[in-house]
Design a protein around this motif. Structure first.
Motif, PDB file in Angstrom:
ATOM      1  N   VAL A 208       0.839  -1.202   0.000  1.00 16.19           N
ATOM      2  CA  VAL A 208       0.000   0.000   0.000  1.00 16.19           C
ATOM      3  C   VAL A 208       0.872   1.249   0.000  1.00 16.19           C
ATOM      4  O   VAL A 208       0.651   2.195  -0.773  1.00 16.19           O
ATOM      5  CB  VAL A 208      -0.932   0.015   1.226  1.00 16.19           C
ATOM      6  N   GLY A 209       1.873   1.282   0.865  1.00 17.00           N
ATOM      7  CA  GLY A 209       2.770   2.432   0.936  1.00 17.00           C
ATOM      8  C   GLY A 209       3.553   2.637  -0.346  1.00 17.00           C
ATOM      9  O   GLY A 209       3.771   3.776  -0.778  1.00 17.00           O
ATOM     10  N   ALA A 210       3.958   1.539  -0.973  1.00 14.93           N
ATOM     11  CA  ALA A 210       4.724   1.640  -2.217  1.00 14.93           C
ATOM     12  C   ALA A 210       3.879   2.267  -3.325  1.00 14.93           C
ATOM     13  O   ALA A 210       4.404   2.961  -4.200  1.00 14.93           O
ATOM     14  CB  ALA A 210       5.215   0.252  -2.637  1.00 14.93           C
ATOM     15  N   GLY A 215       0.124  13.239  -4.195  1.00  9.95           N
ATOM     16  CA  GLY A 215      -0.695  14.078  -5.050  1.00  9.95           C
ATOM     17  C   GLY A 215      -2.017  13.465  -5.433  1.00  9.95           C
ATOM     18  O   GLY A 215      -2.915  14.157  -5.943  1.00  9.95           O
ATOM     19  N   ASN A 216      -2.184  12.164  -5.183  1.00 10.49           N
ATOM     20  CA  ASN A 216      -3.420  11.480  -5.569  1.00 10.49           C
ATOM     21  C   ASN A 216      -4.610  11.837  -4.682  1.00 10.49           C
ATOM     22  O   ASN A 216      -5.753  11.542  -5.038  1.00 10.49           O
ATOM     23  CB  ASN A 216      -3.215   9.963  -5.541  1.00 10.49           C
ATOM     24  N   ILE A 217      -4.363  12.438  -3.532  1.00  7.35           N
ATOM     25  CA  ILE A 217      -5.470  12.814  -2.647  1.00  7.35           C
ATOM     26  C   ILE A 217      -6.402  13.783  -3.357  1.00  7.35           C
ATOM     27  O   ILE A 217      -7.631  13.640  -3.307  1.00  7.35           O
ATOM     28  CB  ILE A 217      -4.937  13.434  -1.333  1.00  7.35           C
ATOM     29  N   ASP A 278      -9.284   0.450  -9.170  1.00  6.12           N
ATOM     30  CA  ASP A 278      -8.482   1.674  -9.163  1.00  6.12           C
ATOM     31  C   ASP A 278      -7.577   1.631  -7.931  1.00  6.12           C
ATOM     32  O   ASP A 278      -7.920   2.159  -6.874  1.00  6.12           O
ATOM     33  CB  ASP A 278      -9.410   2.898  -9.136  1.00  6.12           C
ATOM     34  N   HIS A 279      -6.413   1.003  -8.095  1.00  7.09           N
ATOM     35  CA  HIS A 279      -5.554   0.780  -6.930  1.00  7.09           C
ATOM     36  C   HIS A 279      -4.935   2.071  -6.403  1.00  7.09           C
ATOM     37  O   HIS A 279      -4.580   2.157  -5.229  1.00  7.09           O
ATOM     38  CB  HIS A 279      -4.459  -0.250  -7.258  1.00  7.09           C
ATOM     39  N   ASP A 280      -4.795   3.096  -7.259  1.00  4.10           N
ATOM     40  CA  ASP A 280      -4.265   4.372  -6.781  1.00  4.10           C
ATOM     41  C   ASP A 280      -5.206   5.009  -5.755  1.00  4.10           C
ATOM     42  O   ASP A 280      -4.778   5.459  -4.688  1.00  4.10           O
ATOM     43  CB  ASP A 280      -4.055   5.336  -7.954  1.00  4.10           C
ATOM     44  N   SER A 281      -6.500   5.061  -6.074  1.00  8.56           N
ATOM     45  CA  SER A 281      -7.457   5.638  -5.129  1.00  8.56           C
ATOM     46  C   SER A 281      -7.601   4.755  -3.899  1.00  8.56           C
ATOM     47  O   SER A 281      -7.800   5.254  -2.789  1.00  8.56           O
ATOM     48  CB  SER A 281      -8.819   5.847  -5.797  1.00  8.56           C
ATOM     49  N   MET A 282      -7.443   3.444  -4.074  1.00  9.24           N
ATOM     50  CA  MET A 282      -7.548   2.534  -2.927  1.00  9.24           C
ATOM     51  C   MET A 282      -6.401   2.774  -1.950  1.00  9.24           C
ATOM     52  O   MET A 282      -6.591   2.773  -0.726  1.00  9.24           O
ATOM     53  CB  MET A 282      -7.536   1.083  -3.419  1.00  9.24           C
ATOM     54  N   VAL A 284      -4.837   5.587  -1.493  1.00 14.85           N
ATOM     55  CA  VAL A 284      -5.123   6.862  -0.825  1.00 14.85           C
ATOM     56  C   VAL A 284      -6.133   6.664   0.293  1.00 14.85           C
ATOM     57  O   VAL A 284      -5.957   7.162   1.416  1.00 14.85           O
ATOM     58  CB  VAL A 284      -5.658   7.898  -1.850  1.00 14.85           C
ATOM     59  N   ILE A 285      -7.218   5.928   0.013  1.00 14.69           N
ATOM     60  CA  ILE A 285      -8.270   5.713   1.005  1.00 14.69           C
ATOM     61  C   ILE A 285      -7.733   4.982   2.228  1.00 14.69           C
ATOM     62  O   ILE A 285      -8.016   5.349   3.372  1.00 14.69           O
ATOM     63  CB  ILE A 285      -9.442   4.940   0.379  1.00 14.69           C
ATOM     64  N   ILE A 286      -6.944   3.931   2.008  1.00 16.09           N
ATOM     65  CA  ILE A 286      -6.389   3.156   3.127  1.00 16.09           C
ATOM     66  C   ILE A 286      -5.489   4.040   3.988  1.00 16.09           C
ATOM     67  O   ILE A 286      -5.588   4.048   5.226  1.00 16.09           O
ATOM     68  CB  ILE A 286      -5.602   1.941   2.605  1.00 16.09           C
ATOM     69  N   THR A 287      -4.602   4.787   3.353  1.00 17.00           N
ATOM     70  CA  THR A 287      -3.642   5.612   4.095  1.00 17.00           C
ATOM     71  C   THR A 287      -4.339   6.721   4.872  1.00 17.00           C
ATOM     72  O   THR A 287      -4.071   6.929   6.065  1.00 17.00           O
ATOM     73  CB  THR A 287      -2.610   6.213   3.123  1.00 17.00           C
ATOM     74  N   VAL A 288      -5.238   7.442   4.217  1.00 22.45           N
ATOM     75  CA  VAL A 288      -5.909   8.568   4.879  1.00 22.45           C
ATOM     76  C   VAL A 288      -6.829   8.072   5.988  1.00 22.45           C
ATOM     77  O   VAL A 288      -6.877   8.666   7.074  1.00 22.45           O
ATOM     78  CB  VAL A 288      -6.689   9.406   3.849  1.00 22.45           C
TER      79      VAL A 288
END
Length: 305
Positions: A208-210, A215-217, A278-282, A284-288
């Motif tokens: 997830v971190g990788a 900027g995707n937020i 959409d793994h990029d948005s996923m 972001v959601i997990i991290t935030v």
């Protein structure tokens, strides 16, 4: 507050570690797809089999817990659909991130908090509730991917194929089947599953971190905002109401609300990568959500008490 920090800090630390490893190129970028595939097909199924096979239901209020968590999960699906209606322009892949961000839960954080707050009884009841939730949620998420990534067309054959082929559902099914049959795994086999399953959590979080891009937020704020509202406001409230309606009280009621107050699961990213989401948005959601839960969980627990 200390209990929450202790439970959430390892999660965030592993996400940050994966982010730093990827940005410094300490490990070649070709490692991450292989790690995600290993986690999806081997590490996570092993963890599920071990965690679900060894739970003894006994005289616990399992039916009330099942009704509470099942009802709350279905309600969260309804919340997701209501949140998606004004944002129907988002693609099917983005919808799957919204779906997982509003429906899944972080098992590690939930069990750690349950044990620290409610002791052994809380850990047992949380494990029981999590067992029910894992199977139901995985079936729903795979179904959502099958329909959404398939351009919104309900294809029964595609759905059945995706469900049958999904290794997470196989892990849940085997674990619950062993539990129901009373079969006890040999110590050597169970020990192997424990060791394999333990790797799922750190590898998944570092992946997830990788994948995380700060900027995707701004690019994915709509599914992020909606999923956070569902995860931290709607779900705890409906879980509290259902716990009262089904007669749960004391530790059992507290555990039920806790299960629906934690951030979404890191496994959501692995599923998104493997099923075309959409793994990029996923990421972001997990991290935030993990960061926000440092503030939302203390408030939820204070209200609960």
């Amino acid at each position: 507050m200390t209990v929450i920090i202790n439970a959430l800090t390892p999660v965030l630390a592993l996400i940050v570690l994966g982010f730093l490893i990827r940005r410094t190129e300490f490990i070649p970028s070709t490692f991450w797809p292989a790690a995600e595939k290993l986690t999806y097909y081997l590490l996570m199924p092993a963890m599920l089999i071990h965690s679900l096979a060894g739970k003894e239901i006994g005289s616990s209020p399992w039916l009330n817990i099942l009704l509470t968590v099942g009802g709350a999960i279905l309600a969260s699906v309804l919340f997701v659909m209501l949140g998606w209606l004004p944002r129907r322009h988002m693609g099917g892949a983005a919808f799957t991130s919204l779906f997982q961000g509003g429906v899944r839960f972080n098992t590690f954080v939930a069990l750690a908090l349950a044990e620290n707050l409610f002791g052994k009884e809380g850990l047992f009841l949380a494990s029981l509730g999590a067992g029910f939730m894992i199977l139901i949620i995985n079936v729903l998420c795979v179904s959502a991917f099958s329909v959404a990534v398939g351009h919104g067309v309900f294809d029964l054959k595609r759905l059945a194929r995706d469900l049958v082929r999904n290794p997470l559902i196989w892990g849940c099914t085997l674990g619950i089947g062993l539990n129901a049959s009373g079969v006890i795994l040999p110590a050597a086999m169970d020990g192997s599953l424990v060791l394999i399953g333990k790797a799922a959590f750190p590898v998944g979080l570092m992946a997830v971190g990788a994948a995380y891009q700060p900027g995707n937020i701004a690019l994915h704020w709509q599914p992020l905002l909606t999923s956070c509202g569902i995860q931290f406001l709607c779900k705890p409230a409906i879980a509290w109401w259902l716990a009262a309606a089904t007669g749960l009280s004391g530790v059992a009621a507290g555990v039920a609300v806790l299960l629906f107050s934690v951030p979404t699961a890191p496994s959501a990213y692995i599923l998104s990568r493997q099923m075309g989401g959409d793994h990029d948005s996923m990421a972001v959601i997990i991290t935030v959500q993990t960061c926000l839960s440092f503030f939302t969980l203390p408030l939820t627990l204070w209200l609960l008490r």
